[in-house]
Design an enzyme around this catalytic site. Structure first.
Site, PDB file in Angstrom:
ATOM      1  N   GLY A  33      -0.660   0.592 -44.716  1.00  0.00           N
ATOM      2  CA  GLY A  33      -1.086  -0.772 -44.994  1.00  0.00           C
ATOM      3  C   GLY A  33      -2.063  -0.754 -46.161  1.00  0.00           C
ATOM      4  N   LYS A  42       4.294  10.900 -29.156  1.00  0.00           N
ATOM      5  CA  LYS A  42       3.625  11.593 -30.261  1.00  0.00           C
ATOM      6  C   LYS A  42       2.247  12.124 -29.879  1.00  0.00           C
ATOM      7  CE  LYS A  42       2.323   9.133 -33.867  1.00  0.00           C
ATOM      8  NZ  LYS A  42       2.520   8.429 -35.153  1.00  0.00           N
ATOM      9  N   LYS A  54      -1.415  40.949 -11.150  1.00  0.00           N
ATOM     10  CA  LYS A  54      -1.438  39.517 -10.804  1.00  0.00           C
ATOM     11  C   LYS A  54      -2.354  39.287  -9.626  1.00  0.00           C
ATOM     12  CE  LYS A  54       0.449  37.194  -7.747  1.00  0.00           C
ATOM     13  NZ  LYS A  54       1.357  36.797  -6.666  1.00  0.00           N
ATOM     14  N   TYR A 106       5.968  40.736  -1.574  1.00  0.00           N
ATOM     15  CA  TYR A 106       6.781  39.567  -1.240  1.00  0.00           C
ATOM     16  C   TYR A 106       7.901  39.978  -0.305  1.00  0.00           C
ATOM     17  CZ  TYR A 106       9.395  35.230  -2.181  1.00  0.00           C
ATOM     18  OH  TYR A 106      10.053  34.023  -2.083  1.00  0.00           O
ATOM     19  N   GLN A 154       0.414  -0.987 -21.881  1.00  0.00           N
ATOM     20  CA  GLN A 154       1.183  -1.882 -22.748  1.00  0.00           C
ATOM     21  C   GLN A 154       2.652  -1.656 -22.379  1.00  0.00           C
ATOM     22  OE1 GLN A 154       1.546  -0.740 -26.846  1.00  0.00           O
ATOM     23  NE2 GLN A 154       1.890  -2.831 -27.571  1.00  0.00           N
ATOM     24  N   ARG A 210       9.082   8.740 -35.831  1.00  0.00           N
ATOM     25  CA  ARG A 210       9.256   9.698 -36.935  1.00  0.00           C
ATOM     26  C   ARG A 210       9.089  11.154 -36.504  1.00  0.00           C
ATOM     27  NH1 ARG A 210       5.246   6.233 -40.621  1.00  0.00           N
ATOM     28  NH2 ARG A 210       4.731   5.453 -38.532  1.00  0.00           N
TER      29      ARG A 210
HETATM   30  C1  UD1 Z   1      -0.837   1.608 -38.826  1.00  0.00           C
HETATM   31  C2  UD1 Z   1      -1.313   0.359 -39.568  1.00  0.00           C
HETATM   32  C3  UD1 Z   1      -1.357   0.644 -41.060  1.00  0.00           C
HETATM   33  C4  UD1 Z   1      -2.213   1.861 -41.349  1.00  0.00           C
HETATM   34  C5  UD1 Z   1      -1.749   3.049 -40.522  1.00  0.00           C
HETATM   35  C6  UD1 Z   1      -2.740   4.179 -40.669  1.00  0.00           C
HETATM   36  C7  UD1 Z   1      -0.520  -1.534 -38.247  1.00  0.00           C
HETATM   37  C8  UD1 Z   1       0.472  -2.639 -38.146  1.00  0.00           C
HETATM   38  N1  UD1 Z   1      -0.407  -0.725 -39.315  1.00  0.00           N
HETATM   39  O1  UD1 Z   1       0.508   1.832 -39.206  1.00  0.00           O
HETATM   40  O2  UD1 Z   1      -1.896  -0.464 -41.753  1.00  0.00           O
HETATM   41  O3  UD1 Z   1      -2.157   2.161 -42.729  1.00  0.00           O
HETATM   42  O4  UD1 Z   1      -1.682   2.710 -39.134  1.00  0.00           O
HETATM   43  O5  UD1 Z   1      -2.310   5.332 -40.018  1.00  0.00           O
HETATM   44  O6  UD1 Z   1      -1.384  -1.413 -37.397  1.00  0.00           O
HETATM   45  N2  UD1 Z   1       0.693   1.894 -30.917  1.00  0.00           N
HETATM   46  C9  UD1 Z   1       0.654   1.366 -29.646  1.00  0.00           C
HETATM   47  N3  UD1 Z   1       1.492   0.350 -29.328  1.00  0.00           N
HETATM   48  C10 UD1 Z   1       2.348  -0.208 -30.221  1.00  0.00           C
HETATM   49  C11 UD1 Z   1       2.388   0.346 -31.533  1.00  0.00           C
HETATM   50  C12 UD1 Z   1       1.544   1.377 -31.844  1.00  0.00           C
HETATM   51  O7  UD1 Z   1      -0.116   1.822 -28.803  1.00  0.00           O
HETATM   52  O8  UD1 Z   1       3.062  -1.155 -29.847  1.00  0.00           O
HETATM   53  C13 UD1 Z   1      -0.226   2.998 -31.245  1.00  0.00           C
HETATM   54  C14 UD1 Z   1       0.523   4.253 -31.607  1.00  0.00           C
HETATM   55  O9  UD1 Z   1       0.722   5.053 -30.455  1.00  0.00           O
HETATM   56  C15 UD1 Z   1      -0.436   4.917 -32.607  1.00  0.00           C
HETATM   57  C16 UD1 Z   1      -1.168   3.757 -33.228  1.00  0.00           C
HETATM   58  O10 UD1 Z   1      -0.973   2.652 -32.376  1.00  0.00           O
HETATM   59  O11 UD1 Z   1      -1.353   5.760 -31.947  1.00  0.00           O
HETATM   60  C17 UD1 Z   1      -0.687   3.449 -34.648  1.00  0.00           C
HETATM   61  O12 UD1 Z   1       0.679   3.087 -34.580  1.00  0.00           O
HETATM   62  P1  UD1 Z   1       1.707   3.537 -35.704  1.00  0.00           P
HETATM   63  O13 UD1 Z   1       3.051   3.044 -35.329  1.00  0.00           O
HETATM   64  O14 UD1 Z   1       1.561   4.977 -35.987  1.00  0.00           O
HETATM   65  O15 UD1 Z   1       1.182   2.672 -36.944  1.00  0.00           O
HETATM   66  P2  UD1 Z   1       1.462   2.940 -38.473  1.00  0.00           P
HETATM   67  O16 UD1 Z   1       2.853   2.556 -38.806  1.00  0.00           O
HETATM   68  O17 UD1 Z   1       1.037   4.312 -38.808  1.00  0.00           O
HETATM   69 CA    CA Z   2       0.420   6.180 -37.631  1.00  0.00          CA
END
Ligand code: UD1
Ligand code: CA
Length: 489
Positions: free
Chosen positions: A162, A35, A375, A411, A92, A28
């Site tokens: 969520g 991000k 500098k 220089y 990951q 997004r």
């Molecule tokens: C998540 C929660 C949601 C909550 C929200 C709050 C889940 C499924 N949902 O959704 O319930 O309301 O946060 O902000 O957890 N990330 C990884 N690897 C991945 C996916 C994500 O490291 O495969 C990390 C992202 O970099 C981020 C964090 O996990 O820092 C959250 O991921 P994001 O995709 O932002 O989750 P939300 O859709 O916001």
């Molecule tokens: Ca998030």
């Protein structure tokens, strides 16, 4: 049947592990940059979370960070914040959801007899106090501790988050993601902030049972609390009252909102606690890591970045940017200067339109004026370079005057060379100092000199290339007032 305590918190011995999820791209944001690398208050989002996390880690256990997208850059940003030994990284490889991200850390954590605090790299403003209260509730829940405690907030508009589903008695049941929620569930205003405490072993046991059977085909970490609940474990909900503090950044518009909030906090504290005058807080930008002394005045359009320190009773003029620099007391920096990685001692004057960079050092009472670039150079006490000069790789003594248009020709097309100028020297306007070159104390160069050879002390040189004209008695340099032998007024 009475359960065993989940953690030895009451005996004070249960260690805390921290896991920060930072592998996602953040679709997004519509960015090619991960991000968590986007900057807030001049620092990557993930650095904010790491600082808060390491404030909680009293026993010097490293924080664990899950990386994926732009892993190298994310690791660098984390190390910059917490040092080489402050963090352990887990990769990951494919971003298959938040549950999969945590699972990536199983080899390091699954066997630990610890409480695991899970944080998101995109929730930068969460405070250590809040997390401390979450951990406390987790460890003291019903006198024996919970298997999982999640941080929830109520939102007027919960869209996208969520939802926390509770049973008829109001007990936690499960979390349902927006995309999987029924219309009734979407009415729930209590949302999961994505910040949790788990008993580490129970978490990994439940994680191995998470399936990607949902609208997004992902492994949801949010399934774990429900699984633990179904197992008959205690899941508690920590309801926080400040939604803003714990909300994540998903878009650039939210990033800008957070920037404004953080900036407001910083400026308020400078005004109320440090005694700094901020003429126009709407248009003043100060890093949260900067320090500014009492009775210093910041004009509109000033940027103070990084770990800059500014002393007391200074004036910083409109449009000036100061980055990672140290400014003493009683310094006047006039309009539109750029000062980076430099030191300015007490009672100096700089600007307007001066550029100091790469370890420039302006010693007490010295002055750097209009359109002067400095500098990697030192200007000694009460030395003046007032107009249109380039001073690079130079060491300049005390009470020396650098005439308008002076250039250190440092220089030769291949290498940089140093210029050394002594005390009480008068460099005439438009002098070219062809480095490496040295000008001895009390010497004088005529206007337009091109100095290609070292000038001994007490000597007048002039011409192209500059030739010795005469030896000077110790009084003689005083006859050449201020701008050396220049013709300008
Ligand atoms: C998540 C929660 C949601 C909550 C929200 C709050 C889940 C499924 N949902 O959704 O319930 O309301 O946060 O902000 O957890 N990330 C990884 N690897 C991945 C996916 C994500 O490291 O495969 C990390 C992202 O970099 C981020 C964090 O996990 O820092 C959250 O991921 P994001 O995709 O932002 O989750 P939300 O859709 O916001
Ligand atoms: Ca998030």
């Amino acid at each position: 049947m009475e359960k065993q305590p989940h953690s030895s918190a009451q005996t004070g011995s249960s260690p805390l592990d921290i896991l920060i999820l930072a592998a996602g791209l953040g679709t997004r944001m519509r960015s090619n940059t991960a991000k968590v690398l986007h900057r807030l208050g001049g620092r990557p989002l993930v650095a904010h979370v790491c600082r808060t996390a390491s404030a909680l880690q009293r026993d010097e256990r490293p924080v664990h960070v899950v990386v994926g997208h732009q892993a190298e850059e994310v690791e660098r940003a984390v190390r910059e914040e917490v040092g080489e030994r402050g963090a352990v990284f887990v990769t990951q490889t494919e971003q298959r959801g938040t549950g999969d991200a945590v699972y990536a850390a199983r080899d390091r954590l699954a066997a630990a007899d610890s409480t695991l605090l899970v944080l998101s790299g995109d929730v930068p403003l969460v405070r250590a106090e809040t997390l401390g209260a979450l951990i406390h509730q987790h460890r003291t829940h019903r006198g024996r501790g919970a298997a999982c405690t999640l941080l929830a907030v109520r939102l007027e508009d919960p869209t996208g988050y969520g939802r926390v589903v509770r049973d008829a008695e109001g007990r936690f049941e499960r979390i349902v993601e927006q995309k999987d929620a029924t219309p009734e569930e979407r009415q729930i205003s209590e949302i999961n902030a994505g910040i949790y405490c788990f008993e580490t072993r129970l978490l990994f046991d439940a994680l191995s049972r998470v399936r990607p059977e949902n609208a997004q085909g992902e492994f949801y970490l949010t399934d774990v609390p429900g699984i633990l609940r179904a197992d008959g474990e205690d899941v508690s909900v920590f309801v926080h009252n400040d939604a803003r503090e714990v909300s994540g950044i998903n878009t650039r518009a939210e990033l800008a909102d957070f920037e404004r909030i953080l900036r407001g906090r910083t400026l308020r504290s400078l005004m109320l606690n440090s005694g700094v005058t901020v003429i126009d807080p709407q248009h003043t930008y100060v890093s949260a890591d900067a320090q500014i002394g009492r009775d210093t005045i910041l004009s509109p359009g000033v940027h103070v970045e990084g770990r800059t320190v500014i002393g007391e009773e200074c004036f910083v003029g409109p449009g000036t940017r100061i980055t990672d620099s140290r400014i003493g007391n009683g310094v006047r920096v006039k309009d539109h200067c750029v000062i980076v990685d430099s030191v300015i001692e007490d009672n100096c004057e700089v600007g307007p339109f001066a550029h100091l960079r790469m370890g420039a050092r302006v010693e007490e009472g010295a002055a750097v004026g209009n359109y002067v670039e400095v500098k990697k150079s030192r200007l000694g006490r009460r030395t003046k370079a007032m107009h249109l000069s380039y001073l690079g790789d130079a060491d300049i003594g005390e009470r020396t005057n650098i005439g308008a248009g002076t250039v250190t020709c440092n220089y030769d097309g291949k290498q940089k060379h140093r210029t050394s100028i002594g005390d009480d020297v008068k460099i005439g306007s438009d002098t070219m100092l062809v480095a490496p070159v040295e000008v001895g104390s009390r010497s004088v160069t005529g206007a337009g000199s091109v100095v290609t050879e070292d000038v001994p002390p007490d000597t007048l040189v002039a011409g192209v290339p500059a030739k010795i004209k005469k030896r000077l008695s110790s009084e003689e340099p005083k006859a050449q007032e201020n701008e050396g032998t220049s013709r300008e007024s």
